[in-house]
Design a protein around this motif. Structure first.
Motif, mmCIF file in Angstrom:
data_model
loop_
_atom_site.group_PDB
_atom_site.id
_atom_site.type_symbol
_atom_site.label_atom_id
_atom_site.label_comp_id
_atom_site.label_asym_id
_atom_site.label_seq_id
_atom_site.Cartn_x
_atom_site.Cartn_y
_atom_site.Cartn_z
ATOM 1 N N GLY A 125 7.633 70.274 -69.069
ATOM 2 C CA GLY A 125 8.397 70.045 -67.848
ATOM 3 C C GLY A 125 8.862 68.609 -67.723
ATOM 4 O O GLY A 125 10.006 68.344 -67.341
ATOM 5 N N LEU A 126 7.986 67.662 -68.056
ATOM 6 C CA LEU A 126 8.369 66.247 -68.014
ATOM 7 C C LEU A 126 9.475 65.945 -69.032
ATOM 8 O O LEU A 126 10.400 65.172 -68.750
ATOM 9 N N ILE A 127 9.355 66.564 -70.199
ATOM 10 C CA ILE A 127 10.370 66.348 -71.236
ATOM 11 C C ILE A 127 11.718 66.879 -70.778
ATOM 12 O O ILE A 127 12.751 66.203 -70.877
ATOM 13 N N PHE A 128 11.740 68.105 -70.244
ATOM 14 C CA PHE A 128 12.991 68.709 -69.781
ATOM 15 C C PHE A 128 13.554 67.963 -68.580
ATOM 16 O O PHE A 128 14.769 67.814 -68.441
ATOM 17 N N LYS A 129 12.662 67.493 -67.700
ATOM 18 C CA LYS A 129 13.104 66.750 -66.512
ATOM 19 C C LYS A 129 13.792 65.450 -66.905
ATOM 20 O O LYS A 129 14.642 64.938 -66.171
ATOM 21 N N SER A 130 13.428 64.916 -68.071
ATOM 22 C CA SER A 130 14.027 63.671 -68.559
ATOM 23 C C SER A 130 15.316 63.912 -69.336
ATOM 24 O O SER A 130 15.841 63.009 -69.975
ATOM 25 N N GLY A 131 15.816 65.141 -69.296
ATOM 26 C CA GLY A 131 17.068 65.460 -69.970
ATOM 27 C C GLY A 131 16.932 65.605 -71.465
ATOM 28 O O GLY A 131 17.895 65.411 -72.210
ATOM 29 N N CYS A 132 15.747 65.946 -71.924
ATOM 30 C CA CYS A 132 15.495 66.094 -73.359
ATOM 31 C C CYS A 132 14.923 67.483 -73.613
ATOM 32 O O CYS A 132 14.631 68.238 -72.689
ATOM 33 N N ASN A 133 14.791 67.848 -74.882
ATOM 34 C CA ASN A 133 14.148 69.107 -75.237
ATOM 35 C C ASN A 133 13.511 68.965 -76.606
ATOM 36 O O ASN A 133 13.776 68.003 -77.334
ATOM 37 N N THR A 134 12.654 69.900 -76.942
ATOM 38 C CA THR A 134 11.930 69.818 -78.215
ATOM 39 C C THR A 134 12.446 70.814 -79.244
ATOM 40 O O THR A 134 11.758 71.123 -80.210
ATOM 41 N N GLY A 135 13.654 71.317 -79.020
ATOM 42 C CA GLY A 135 14.215 72.284 -79.962
ATOM 43 C C GLY A 135 13.621 73.663 -79.723
ATOM 44 O O GLY A 135 13.309 74.045 -78.602
ATOM 45 N N GLY A 136 13.466 74.414 -80.805
ATOM 46 C CA GLY A 136 12.829 75.721 -80.704
ATOM 47 C C GLY A 136 13.701 76.768 -80.045
ATOM 48 O O GLY A 136 14.926 76.704 -80.043
ATOM 49 N N PHE A 137 13.034 77.749 -79.437
ATOM 50 C CA PHE A 137 13.732 78.893 -78.871
ATOM 51 C C PHE A 137 14.553 78.534 -77.637
ATOM 52 O O PHE A 137 15.424 79.298 -77.231
ATOM 53 N N PHE A 150 24.023 86.391 -72.239
ATOM 54 C CA PHE A 150 22.682 86.959 -72.123
ATOM 55 C C PHE A 150 21.793 85.924 -71.465
ATOM 56 O O PHE A 150 21.831 84.755 -71.847
ATOM 57 N N ASP A 151 21.041 86.349 -70.458
ATOM 58 C CA ASP A 151 20.211 85.408 -69.723
ATOM 59 C C ASP A 151 19.266 84.651 -70.655
ATOM 60 O O ASP A 151 18.559 85.249 -71.466
ATOM 61 N N MET A 152 19.223 83.319 -70.511
ATOM 62 C CA MET A 152 18.409 82.472 -71.387
ATOM 63 C C MET A 152 16.926 82.815 -71.269
ATOM 64 O O MET A 152 16.215 82.911 -72.261
ATOM 65 N N GLY A 153 16.464 82.989 -70.035
ATOM 66 C CA GLY A 153 15.059 83.313 -69.836
ATOM 67 C C GLY A 153 14.677 84.626 -70.477
ATOM 68 O O GLY A 153 13.601 84.774 -71.059
ATOM 69 N N TYR A 184 2.328 82.332 -70.272
ATOM 70 C CA TYR A 184 2.807 82.485 -68.886
ATOM 71 C C TYR A 184 2.542 81.207 -68.087
ATOM 72 O O TYR A 184 3.411 80.735 -67.338
ATOM 73 N N ALA A 185 1.355 80.641 -68.236
ATOM 74 C CA ALA A 185 1.018 79.398 -67.532
ATOM 75 C C ALA A 185 1.955 78.268 -67.959
ATOM 76 O O ALA A 185 2.403 77.458 -67.130
ATOM 77 N N THR A 186 2.261 78.219 -69.249
ATOM 78 C CA THR A 186 3.182 77.194 -69.759
ATOM 79 C C THR A 186 4.560 77.335 -69.126
ATOM 80 O O THR A 186 5.159 76.352 -68.672
ATOM 81 N N ALA A 187 5.070 78.570 -69.088
ATOM 82 C CA ALA A 187 6.400 78.806 -68.522
ATOM 83 C C ALA A 187 6.453 78.434 -67.044
ATOM 84 O O ALA A 187 7.409 77.797 -66.580
ATOM 85 N N GLU A 188 5.418 78.811 -66.279
ATOM 86 C CA GLU A 188 5.391 78.520 -64.851
ATOM 87 C C GLU A 188 5.358 77.018 -64.587
ATOM 88 O O GLU A 188 6.099 76.504 -63.743
ATOM 89 N N LEU A 189 4.467 76.312 -65.286
ATOM 90 C CA LEU A 189 4.358 74.862 -65.058
ATOM 91 C C LEU A 189 5.604 74.130 -65.544
ATOM 92 O O LEU A 189 6.025 73.141 -64.938
ATOM 93 N N THR A 190 6.202 74.599 -66.637
ATOM 94 C CA THR A 190 7.436 73.981 -67.128
ATOM 95 C C THR A 190 8.515 74.042 -66.053
ATOM 96 O O THR A 190 9.176 73.040 -65.747
ATOM 97 N N ASN A 191 8.685 75.219 -65.460
ATOM 98 C CA ASN A 191 9.696 75.387 -64.419
ATOM 99 C C ASN A 191 9.381 74.538 -63.189
ATOM 100 O O ASN A 191 10.266 73.921 -62.600
ATOM 101 N N ARG A 192 8.109 74.510 -62.801
ATOM 102 C CA ARG A 192 7.711 73.751 -61.615
ATOM 103 C C ARG A 192 7.972 72.270 -61.788
ATOM 104 O O ARG A 192 8.529 71.604 -60.906
ATOM 105 N N VAL A 193 7.543 71.724 -62.922
ATOM 106 C CA VAL A 193 7.685 70.279 -63.149
ATOM 107 C C VAL A 193 9.142 69.911 -63.368
ATOM 108 O O VAL A 193 9.633 68.900 -62.852
ATOM 109 N N ALA A 194 9.867 70.726 -64.143
ATOM 110 C CA ALA A 194 11.272 70.423 -64.424
ATOM 111 C C ALA A 194 12.112 70.479 -63.148
ATOM 112 O O ALA A 194 13.008 69.659 -62.941
ATOM 113 N N ALA A 195 11.797 71.443 -62.272
ATOM 114 C CA ALA A 195 12.546 71.566 -61.018
ATOM 115 C C ALA A 195 12.118 70.520 -60.013
ATOM 116 O O ALA A 195 12.876 70.148 -59.118
ATOM 117 N N GLY A 196 10.891 70.017 -60.138
ATOM 118 C CA GLY A 196 10.394 68.995 -59.223
ATOM 119 C C GLY A 196 9.471 69.572 -58.174
ATOM 120 O O GLY A 196 9.606 70.719 -57.762
#
Length: 307
Positions: A125-137, A150-153, A184-196
């Motif tokens: 989430g911190l990485i995405f919030k900073s306008g960056c990404n780690t590649g991957g899916f 097609f919906d990204m999620g 699931y926990a990773t996805a939830e926290l990623t969204n929470r932190v990235a959204a603020g």
């Protein structure tokens, strides 16, 4: 580049590195000792790591090279640069902290799944919030969305389901289920932190007494309001629509005010995040103070001459 821009970029990279470190801790202290998987490309790297011992960070970098080429071709140079920065830093930090796998905190698989997923999600989430990404899916999901609508999620979810199925086939259903909890926990926290975490409530009120309601909200809640002009579908009458962004603790007061002037008022309350501007990220003007300033300005204004 000005000093403020240098400072902003420095904070950005510090945040990205902090995100990589937090995520690496989640991987090395919880997920790996628990023999669990992560989602996306990381899940594949985990499987290969368990089978061969190949370093996770190096694997992720290699697997992301073709994805990086896709990112450059589809989204351009800037997006590709951000992807390179994110995947390189994450790969380096992940392997540099691999010694932490000997620091297992708990032998409980559920706790490993939960805390590993939470830390990984907070880091991503911190990485995405900073306008960056780690590649991957995430990159592949963005490509799919661009070309196939097609919906990204949904795309990422399908990829992760395949990882879970592979985990069940190679290890056990129990491992797959615990891994699913972590993902699931990773996805939830990623969204929470990235959204603020600066979450507020946005409110829309439709009433024949919008101006009275709005005035009382500004006076009693010291919260600004905005009026929109709407048109009733059934009555075909023009109405002023109130829009307010408020704190959670102010919702009941606003409902009370609306009910006081119009018990039949139509009201929508919804979650919102990343609220910026006067009254939230900037100091607010009190309604009474603003009225005093307006009255003072009108009192000292020179009279308009009449010809």
């Amino acid at each position: 580049m000005t000093t403020s821009k240098y400072l902003k970029e420095t904070i950005r990279y510090v945040t990205i590195i902090a995100g990589c470190l937090i995520c690496a801790i989640g991987f090395n202290i919880f997920l790996i000792p628990g023999h669990l998987l992560s989602g996306g490309i990381s899940g594949i790297a985990f499987i290969v790591y368990y089978l061969t011992g190949a370093p996770l960070g190096l694997q992720l970098f290699i697997y992301n090279v073709p994805i990086l080429m896709i990112a450059y071709k589809v989204f351009g140079r800037k997006y590709a640069i951000d992807t390179v920065i994110g995947m390189s830093l994450f790969s380096i930090v992940l392997d540099a902290t691999s010694f932490m796998t000997d620091m297992s905190v708990t032998s409980d698989t559920l706790l490993n799944a939960l805390f590993g997923g939470i830390l990984a999600g907070a880091g991503f989430g911190l990485i995405f919030k900073s306008g960056c990404n780690t590649g991957g899916f995430d990159v592949l999901g963005a490509v799919i969305k661009k070309y196939f609508s097609f919906d990204m999620g949904t795309g990422i979810f399908i990829f992760n389901v395949l990882i879970i199925a592979l985990s069940a086939a190679l290890y056990s259903i129990e491992t797959a289920l615990f891994s699913f909890i972590g993902i699931y926990a990773t996805a939830e926290l990623t969204n929470r932190v990235a959204a603020g975490f600066n979450r507020q409530k946005s409110i829309i009120i439709v009433s024949d007494h919008s101006h009275e309601i709005g005035k009382q909200i500004m006076e009693r809640c010291e919260r600004g309001v905005t009026f929109f002009t709407g048109h009733g579908g059934f009555t075909e009458e023009s109405k002023d629509i109130l829009f307010i962004v408020a704190n959670l603790t102010q919702i009941s007061k606003i409902k009370e005010i609306a009910d006081e002037f119009d018990p039949a008022a139509f009201m929508i309350v919804s979650d919102t995040s990343e609220v910026m501007g006067r009254g939230f990220t900037l100091s607010k003007f009190g309604y009474k103070e603003a009225r005093r300033k307006q009255a003072l300005s009108e009192a000292v204004a020179p009279p308009i001459s009449k010809k």
